[in-house]
Design an enzyme around this catalytic site. Structure first.
Site, PDB file in Angstrom:
ATOM      1  N   ASN A   7      95.732   7.661 -80.713  1.00  0.00           N
ATOM      2  CA  ASN A   7      96.530   8.493 -79.810  1.00  0.00           C
ATOM      3  C   ASN A   7      97.868   8.883 -80.332  1.00  0.00           C
ATOM      4  O   ASN A   7      98.967   8.201 -80.582  1.00  0.00           O
ATOM      5  CB  ASN A   7      96.772   7.559 -78.585  1.00  0.00           C
ATOM      6  N   ARG A  94      92.870  10.702 -78.322  1.00  0.00           N
ATOM      7  CA  ARG A  94      93.116  11.097 -77.230  1.00  0.00           C
ATOM      8  C   ARG A  94      93.797  12.357 -77.095  1.00  0.00           C
ATOM      9  O   ARG A  94      94.629  12.405 -77.888  1.00  0.00           O
ATOM     10  CB  ARG A  94      93.930  10.005 -76.584  1.00  0.00           C
ATOM     11  N   HIS A 183      95.253  11.673 -66.691  1.00  0.00           N
ATOM     12  CA  HIS A 183      94.579  10.200 -66.673  1.00  0.00           C
ATOM     13  C   HIS A 183      93.250  10.264 -66.303  1.00  0.00           C
ATOM     14  O   HIS A 183      92.712   9.265 -65.793  1.00  0.00           O
ATOM     15  CB  HIS A 183      95.181   9.379 -65.523  1.00  0.00           C
ATOM     16  N   HIS A 211      95.870   5.136 -59.831  1.00  0.00           N
ATOM     17  CA  HIS A 211      96.076   4.818 -61.110  1.00  0.00           C
ATOM     18  C   HIS A 211      97.985   4.669 -61.124  1.00  0.00           C
ATOM     19  O   HIS A 211      98.505   5.722 -60.977  1.00  0.00           O
ATOM     20  CB  HIS A 211      95.790   5.821 -62.271  1.00  0.00           C
ATOM     21  N   LEU A 212      98.294   3.442 -61.126  1.00  0.00           N
ATOM     22  CA  LEU A 212      99.706   3.197 -60.998  1.00  0.00           C
ATOM     23  C   LEU A 212     100.199   2.446 -61.978  1.00  0.00           C
ATOM     24  O   LEU A 212     100.013   1.258 -62.211  1.00  0.00           O
ATOM     25  CB  LEU A 212     100.158   2.351 -59.603  1.00  0.00           C
ATOM     26  N   ASN A 214     103.229   3.553 -65.555  1.00  0.00           N
ATOM     27  CA  ASN A 214     104.428   4.471 -65.629  1.00  0.00           C
ATOM     28  C   ASN A 214     104.448   5.826 -64.973  1.00  0.00           C
ATOM     29  O   ASN A 214     104.934   6.132 -64.355  1.00  0.00           O
ATOM     30  CB  ASN A 214     104.837   4.632 -67.112  1.00  0.00           C
ATOM     31  N   ARG A 244     109.265  10.123 -62.910  1.00  0.00           N
ATOM     32  CA  ARG A 244     108.964  11.456 -62.590  1.00  0.00           C
ATOM     33  C   ARG A 244     108.937  11.296 -61.042  1.00  0.00           C
ATOM     34  O   ARG A 244     108.224  10.739 -60.359  1.00  0.00           O
ATOM     35  CB  ARG A 244     107.554  11.799 -63.008  1.00  0.00           C
ATOM     36  N   ARG A 287     108.805  -4.561 -61.652  1.00  0.00           N
ATOM     37  CA  ARG A 287     108.979  -6.032 -61.827  1.00  0.00           C
ATOM     38  C   ARG A 287     110.628  -6.350 -61.562  1.00  0.00           C
ATOM     39  O   ARG A 287     111.223  -6.916 -60.630  1.00  0.00           O
ATOM     40  CB  ARG A 287     108.915  -6.569 -63.120  1.00  0.00           C
ATOM     41  N   GLU A 387      91.920   2.572 -71.304  1.00  0.00           N
ATOM     42  CA  GLU A 387      91.778   3.856 -71.834  1.00  0.00           C
ATOM     43  C   GLU A 387      91.139   3.756 -73.313  1.00  0.00           C
ATOM     44  O   GLU A 387      90.298   4.674 -73.551  1.00  0.00           O
ATOM     45  CB  GLU A 387      92.823   4.680 -71.538  1.00  0.00           C
TER      46      GLU A 387
HETATM   47  P1  ADP Z   1     101.459   3.222 -69.082  1.00  0.00           P
HETATM   48  O1  ADP Z   1     101.674   4.599 -67.878  1.00  0.00           O
HETATM   49  O2  ADP Z   1     102.670   3.485 -70.026  1.00  0.00           O
HETATM   50  O3  ADP Z   1     100.194   3.124 -69.702  1.00  0.00           O
HETATM   51  P2  ADP Z   1     100.947   0.793 -67.709  1.00  0.00           P
HETATM   52  O4  ADP Z   1      99.892   1.250 -66.998  1.00  0.00           O
HETATM   53  O5  ADP Z   1     101.029  -0.071 -69.163  1.00  0.00           O
HETATM   54  O6  ADP Z   1     101.896   2.296 -68.128  1.00  0.00           O
HETATM   55  O7  ADP Z   1     102.099   0.348 -66.699  1.00  0.00           O
HETATM   56  C1  ADP Z   1     103.360   0.001 -66.816  1.00  0.00           C
HETATM   57  C2  ADP Z   1     104.171  -0.395 -65.698  1.00  0.00           C
HETATM   58  O8  ADP Z   1     103.291  -1.315 -65.019  1.00  0.00           O
HETATM   59  C3  ADP Z   1     105.571  -0.895 -65.968  1.00  0.00           C
HETATM   60  O9  ADP Z   1     106.559  -0.135 -66.029  1.00  0.00           O
HETATM   61  C4  ADP Z   1     105.669  -1.896 -64.729  1.00  0.00           C
HETATM   62  O10 ADP Z   1     106.239  -1.097 -63.521  1.00  0.00           O
HETATM   63  C5  ADP Z   1     104.482  -2.130 -64.296  1.00  0.00           C
HETATM   64  N1  ADP Z   1     104.116  -3.648 -64.351  1.00  0.00           N
HETATM   65  C6  ADP Z   1     103.577  -4.238 -65.734  1.00  0.00           C
HETATM   66  N2  ADP Z   1     103.246  -5.608 -65.326  1.00  0.00           N
HETATM   67  C7  ADP Z   1     103.924  -5.810 -64.039  1.00  0.00           C
HETATM   68  C8  ADP Z   1     103.747  -6.789 -63.004  1.00  0.00           C
HETATM   69  N3  ADP Z   1     103.366  -8.086 -63.395  1.00  0.00           N
HETATM   70  N4  ADP Z   1     103.986  -6.607 -61.512  1.00  0.00           N
HETATM   71  C9  ADP Z   1     104.631  -5.375 -61.474  1.00  0.00           C
HETATM   72  N5  ADP Z   1     104.556  -4.353 -62.047  1.00  0.00           N
HETATM   73  C10 ADP Z   1     104.244  -4.464 -63.393  1.00  0.00           C
END
Ligand code: ADP
Length: 401
Positions: A7, A94, A183, A211-212, A214, A244, A287, A387
């Protein structure tokens, strides 16, 4: 079969080497601050095992070529997980934006470079970095098949009524302005993993993947094919994300320009980097937001409320798109770990047949977990995304075909 997944961004390169006989990760790494005064490479050997080892290299990394060479020395050198470059069988890249040309993973040739160059105006922050990485690896591994896996490809099955914006048609014809969605690698992977736990072929499943991370997006998959998605021509549209905004009134650019003297670039930065959860409460890690809510921070509570309300609104609209829904599935950093966000994203949907089981939902999932009640008409699941593995699988499938 050893498959290297890359990536390559504008100033960073992430990589993972998979042994596809058992899909284990042999090593992974991140090269950061390419082009800056001091660069850094963090390399991990057997990262998912109890024998994991870490190596860090700090030195100037002027360009992608120097960065990739450093990584290859660690992967294939004397102490590498493979003894020689020739042991790498395939490389998967990617790619964020594949435009309209690519609807599936594709073997790299000169034509692929040309087509991706053409898409640069649609993804100026991402595609130049991808192309730089691809140039380096095709030079370093001239005999190894390389495959591009696009974030946009899965959504190329959207029907016209879902991908067209209500704009003058010439803009679509001249500039390919339409919804693309992102995504896609994650939505496709998660939809397929969900079909497995539902015990049906994906071609028989209607699934909403949420998908939640960043970045946040949602896709409606009907009988195995994407039919709508929340992100648009860029990854800004739709859900509320870390930094965003997601959906805003499109008149906002003009309004901020007229009344605040902001340039288009400034508004673009505001919406992409200073908005979302961070804009509303100053924090973009969920968090931190929960911790702040515990301490009575009202803006953190508002940010959580806005984010989960938007997610629920999209779930409702994608239920309308699909008519019948087998499962709603949460994934990525927040989706896999955050029971509160999941619960609030579906609360009040009982009349639509969506019933969450609070006890089952109280989990952090490293494998698929069902979180709906027995009498819920629509199943709720948490299914971890991966991914990189999805790219490795797609790469291998193209190379073998
Ligand atoms: P990216 O889009 O960068 O791949 P990820 O899928 O790794 O992101 O998600 C990152 C986000 O997940 C962090 O910013 C945080 O908000 C959230 N996150 C990670 N661990 C936890 C947790 N234990 N509880 C709540 N939110 C979390």
């Amino acid at each position: 079969m050893k498959t290297l997944v890359i990536n390559s961004g504008s100033s960073s390169i992430k990589y993972q080497l998979f042994d596809m006989t058992d899909e284990s990760v042999l090593c992974s790494g991140v090269i950061e601050r390419i082009g800056e005064k001091e660069g850094v490479l963090n390399h991990k050997i057997a990262p998912d095992t109890d024998k994991a080892e870490k190596v860090s290299v700090e030195q100037p990394i002027p360009d992608h070529e120097v960065g990739m060479n450093l990584a290859i020395d660690l992967i294939c050198g004397e102490n590498g997980v493979v003894k020689d470059k020739s042991e790498i069988d395939a490389i998967g890249h990617r790619i964020v934006h594949g435009g309209e040309k690519f609807s599936k993973p594709t073997l790299v040739d000169e034509n692929v470079f040309k087509e991706l160059e053409k898409v640069v105006p649609l993804a100026p922050l991402h595609n130049p970095g991808h192309l730089a990485g691809m140039r380096v690896t095709t030079d370093l591994f001239p005999d190894v098949p390389q495959v591009v896996v696009m974030d946009t490809a899965y959504h190329q099955t959207l029907p016209e009524k879902a991908y067209m914006y209500a704009l003058p048609y010439e803009l679509y014809k001249e500039m390919s302005i339409r919804r693309y969605g992102f995504h896609g690698t994650s939505h496709k992977f998660v939809a397929r993993e969900t079909a497995k736990v539902l015990g049906k072929p994906v071609e028989e499943c209607n699934i909403i993947t949420v998908h939640l991370g960043n970045g946040c997006s949602m896709t409606a998959t009907e009988k195995g094919k994407a039919v709508d998605t929340s992100m648009g021509i860029t990854p800004l549209e739709g859900l509320v994300m870390g930094t965003r905004s997601g959906d805003v009134d499109p008149a906002l650019h003009a309004l901020l320009g007229r009344n605040k003297g902001m340039s288009l670039e400034e508004v673009d930065t505001l919406l992409n980097k200073e908005s979302g959860l961070k804009g509303m409460c100053g924090m973009n890690d969920m968090r931190d937001i929960h911790a702040a809510i515990e301490e009575g921070n009202e803006r953190a509570e508002m940010a959580l409320a806005v984010q989960t309300y938007r997610t629920k609104k999209y779930i409702g609209s994608f239920m309308a798109v699909l008519g019948h829904v087998d499962a709603i599935v949460f994934t990525a950093g927040i989706g896999e770990n955050d029971a509160i966000v999941r619960e609030r994203s579906v609360e009040g949907l009982e009349a639509l047949g969506v019933k969450i089981d609070k006890e089952l939902n109280d989990c952090r999932a490293s494998e698929p977990v069902k979180i709906s009640t027995e009498d819920s008409a629509v199943e709720l699941w948490v299914v971890p995304t991966n991914e990189e593995l999805a790219i490795a699988r797609d790469t291998l499938a193209v190379v073998k075909s």
